[in-house]
Design an enzyme around this catalytic site. Structure first.
Site: not given
Ligand code: FES
Length: 138
Positions: A36, A107
């Site tokens: 991400c 996360c």
């Molecule tokens: Fe990347 Fe939550 S989506 S840390």
């Protein structure tokens, strides 16, 4: 579809505790998730006599769950020894937040890893053994 976040996640996202950085920190750690692109940085102020974490701050460029996890994780290690802080798992952080949606568990891993990196930075500077940081998905 909106994810179902607990009140605690919302609270720590909207009013995160311990945001910022510490000048001349005794330990600094960073972790990132390549999928991400989110990044978390942790700063520790540690009393070298007692090995107690007297202050901790974070900067997180990431999603709501990453920010809430950083906030909760920093609250959980403040006042603990570096040895105690090492044992904080991302699952304990998620539990303290009354849970994270399953696809958001990774996360909270950022918080565990960034804290481990910061603790190792402190350990290395103070002649303590550096502990291998385990990478896991959730
Ligand atoms: Fe990347 Fe939550 S989506 S840390």
């Amino acid at each position: 579809m909106a994810l179902d976040y607990s009140q605690k996640v919302m609270d720590h996202f909207i009013n995160p505790r311990n945001v910022g950085e510490i000048e001349n920190a005794d330990g600094i750690g960073e972790a990132g998730n390549p999928k991400c692109g989110d990044i978390m940085k942790i700063y520790l102020k540690v009393n070298p006599e007692t090995n107690i974490i007297e202050d901790v701050k974070f900067k997180t460029f990431g999603c709501a769950s990453a920010i809430a996890s950083s906030s909760m994780a920093t609250e959980m290690i403040k006042g603990r020894t570096v040895e105690e802080a090492w044992n904080l798992t991302n699952r304990a952080v998620a539990e303290a937040l009354d849970g994270l949606p399953p696809i958001k568990m990774h996360c909270s891993v950022l918080a565990e890893e960034a804290i481990h990196e910061a603790l190792n930075d402190y350990r290395a500077k103070h002649g303590m053994d550096v502990i291998p940081v385990e990478h896991h998905e959730d």
